[in-house]
Design a protein around this motif. Structure first.
Motif: not given
Length: 219
Positions: A172-195
């Motif tokens: 769903x967060x990916x869809x914000x970027x791809x479908x809505x054109x938002x700049x999405x920034x995630x702070x993580x300790x490891x790279x998640x799947x599904x990006x």
């Protein structure tokens, strides 16, 4: 790839300690950007600097080329910035329904709980009585429901979530970027799947950018 928002030579101090050491961080529109690093690397402070919830000791924040360093967090929110912190991201004294109403004024319960149907039976409960994963679902709903979000900052989106719910969250967060054109920034300790393709990863160490690359390089 146009830059939506950026940190330029940004420094942030907490008393005698400097948390960001002249950090340069461009965040493109329509893209997921991952800030990777251990606790204390500066990930959370970078999000706070972008959101305007912490003051800068040097440098600036630019939004589409305009210096917004002195713009308050509330003013940035009105311009379309949504910040979901890792702690205190929901109003513990309000019910789930009331928290959702703040995120999506005028939406009915069905629309407001569409991202997380698990919240439907919890609508009358106060947020302070929820589990950690349930609170996280409620917090992330703010970003997913924001109608005109241009910049979405989320500190550890899947904290406390079950793996299937976490996977759905990243889609769903990916869809914000791809479908809505938002700049999405995630702070993580490891790279998640599904990006999505085109995701950028910046590894932070001790308040500076140590390296940048694609998700596959950090798995």
């Amino acid at each position: 790839m146009s830059v939506e928002i950026a940190l330029r030579a940004t420094r942030v101090r907490y008393g005698p300690l400097e948390a960001l050491h002249g950090l340069d961080l461009p965040v493109p529109a329509g893209t997921v950007t991952v800030l990777l690093g251990r606790n204390g690397a500066g990930r959370t402070t970078a999000l706070r600097a972008l959101a305007g919830t912490v003051g800068l000791s040097a440098g600036r924040v630019e939004w589409r080329g305009t210096d917004v360093t002195r713009l308050s967090a509330h003013a940035r929110a009105r311009r379309g910035l949504c910040f979901v912190p890792d702690l205190r991201a929901v109003y513990a004294g309000l019910t789930v329904a009331e928290n959702l109403a703040l995120a999506a004024p005028g939406a009915d319960a069905t629309e407001a709980t569409a991202p997380y149907p698990e919240l439907v039976p919890l609508l009358p409960r106060t947020a302070g009585t929820l589990s950690g994963g349930e609170r996280r679902m409620l917090a992330v709903s703010r970003a997913l429901l924001a109608p005109r979000a241009r910049v979405v900052l989320v500190d550890e989106p899947s904290l406390g979530m079950a793996p299937p719910v976490a996977a759905r969250t990243y889609r769903m967060l990916a869809a914000l970027a791809v479908e809505r054109g938002a700049a999405v920034v995630l702070a993580e300790q490891r790279v998640p799947d599904g990006l999505p393709p085109g995701t950028l990863v910046h590894e932070l160490r001790r308040g500076s950018r140590a390296s940048s690359g694609e998700p596959a390089e950090y798995r």
